[in-house]
Design a protein around this motif. Sequence first.
Motif, mmCIF file in Angstrom:
data_model
loop_
_atom_site.group_PDB
_atom_site.id
_atom_site.type_symbol
_atom_site.label_atom_id
_atom_site.label_comp_id
_atom_site.label_asym_id
_atom_site.label_seq_id
_atom_site.Cartn_x
_atom_site.Cartn_y
_atom_site.Cartn_z
ATOM 1 N N UNK A 61 47.774 -39.814 30.880
ATOM 2 C CA UNK A 61 46.606 -38.954 31.021
ATOM 3 C C UNK A 61 46.022 -38.611 29.646
ATOM 4 N N UNK A 62 44.814 -39.070 29.332
ATOM 5 C CA UNK A 62 44.232 -38.790 28.011
ATOM 6 C C UNK A 62 43.982 -37.302 27.769
ATOM 7 N N UNK A 63 43.834 -36.533 28.852
ATOM 8 C CA UNK A 63 43.576 -35.099 28.684
ATOM 9 C C UNK A 63 44.751 -34.407 27.998
ATOM 10 N N UNK A 64 45.965 -34.875 28.260
ATOM 11 C CA UNK A 64 47.139 -34.283 27.621
ATOM 12 C C UNK A 64 47.098 -34.482 26.106
ATOM 13 N N UNK A 65 46.675 -35.658 25.682
ATOM 14 C CA UNK A 65 46.568 -35.934 24.243
ATOM 15 C C UNK A 65 45.456 -35.101 23.625
ATOM 16 N N UNK A 66 44.356 -34.943 24.349
ATOM 17 C CA UNK A 66 43.247 -34.118 23.832
ATOM 18 C C UNK A 66 43.694 -32.671 23.646
ATOM 19 N N UNK A 67 44.451 -32.143 24.597
ATOM 20 C CA UNK A 67 44.952 -30.766 24.485
ATOM 21 C C UNK A 67 45.888 -30.651 23.290
ATOM 22 N N UNK A 68 46.760 -31.645 23.117
ATOM 23 C CA UNK A 68 47.699 -31.628 21.994
ATOM 24 C C UNK A 68 46.964 -31.654 20.659
ATOM 25 N N UNK A 69 45.977 -32.515 20.535
ATOM 26 C CA UNK A 69 45.224 -32.631 19.277
ATOM 27 C C UNK A 69 44.431 -31.352 19.015
ATOM 28 N N UNK A 70 43.795 -30.825 20.046
ATOM 29 C CA UNK A 70 43.022 -29.587 19.880
ATOM 30 C C UNK A 70 43.928 -28.434 19.465
ATOM 31 N N UNK A 71 45.137 -28.392 20.006
ATOM 32 C CA UNK A 71 46.093 -27.342 19.630
ATOM 33 C C UNK A 71 46.397 -27.387 18.142
#
Length: 359
Positions: A61-71
Motif C-alpha cells: 500500500x503506497x499510502x503507508x509509505x506516504x504516511x511514513x515519509x510525511x512523519x
Amino acid sequence: MQSVLRQHAEVQYAEELAELAKEDKRQRPPNWQLSPWAVRTYLMGGKLKSGFVVSPKYIGNPRLIEIAVATLATDRALLLYGLPGTAKSWVSEHLAAAVMGDSTLLVQGTAGTDENAIRYGWNYARLLVEGPSPAALVVSPMMVAMKEGKIARIEELTRIPSEVQDTLITILSEKTLPVPELNMEVQAHKGFNVIATANNRDKGVNELSSALMRRFNTVVLPLPDSLDEEVEIVNQRVSSLGKALELPAEAPALEEIRRVVTIFRELRAGVTLDGKVKVKSPGGTLSTAEAISVINSGLAMAGYYGDGELRAGDMAAGLTGAIIKDPVQDRVVWLEYLQTVVKEREGWKDLYRACREVL
C-alpha cells in the motif's frame, strides 16, 4: 566494494538516488537529500521523465509509505510495527538512505542493550587518566544523528528493557541529549529524527510506555494482501540476493516460488486458498522473509549439488526447516498438511515425495 556481501542501501542503489536527485525539483525539508515525492518514488518505484526506471523497494500500500515519509518531515518519530518478516527493517533502511543518504546510524535492540547505546558511553582508559572530558566521550549513533541532523534507526525497540527505552523520551520530546558529567547538552539539528521497528510476536517483548508511544507515529506494515503480491516480493528479493551471493543456479521459475508462498499463506491462514480445506497452523510466523530464505537455500542446493535448475527436492529441506520449529507439534501439523493438501494437489506429487523423504 565488490567483495562486500551486503552493501548499504545508499551504496547499492546509488544510481537510482542520483537520478532521482537530478529530476527532483520539489521542496525538500531541512537537510533532506530528496523531497518527500522523490523518497516515495524511490520506495515504491516508478519511471522518471528521463526514462530511467526506479525499482520498487516496497511492494504494498503506497499510502503507508506516504504516511511514513510525511512523519519524518515533522517532529514526530516513526515506529514501523508489524509481524516478523513484514519488511520493517528493509523499509527503515531505505527510508534513511533516501532521506539522508546514510542508513548506518543504527542501534540494534536486544535484551542487553543499555543506555550507553542510545545516549553515550565513556572511554574508561582516558576517563581514569583525564577525568570526564569531551575526548573521553564515546558518542552513540543517536548523538551523531542529533549533531549532524540525520536519521537514527533503532531495530527491535521492544527487545530493549523498558527503563532503557524511556531514555528516548527526552531526546524525542526536547530534542536534547544532556551530558551532565560535562555540564553540557547536545541539541538536535534540523533534519534529525528516529525510525524504530518493533513486532508483537517476539519473545521477551517489553511493551512501550504510553509516554514513549506518544512520541511516535505508528505505521503498521501488514503481510502482503494477495498471493501475487507476495510472489512478486519473493521473486524480486531472491533475484537481488542471488546476484549478491553469486549462486550458480538459474533464476527460479515463478511456479516454484508460487508453491512455497502458497504453502506459507495457507498454513498462516489455517485454510487452503480455495477455502475448501481447513488446516492447522504451526507455531512459527512463516513470513515472506522466510519464504525468500527457503528459495535461496534451494537455489544453493540446485547450483552446487544439482543441475542448476530449482526443483522440489532442492527446496524440501529448507521448507521443512522453516515450518517445523517445534519438533513435536509442528511436525504433526506439517505431516497432516502434506497428506491432506500437498499429496492431493494436481502437479504437486514431486513436492510431496521430496518433503516426506526429509522428514
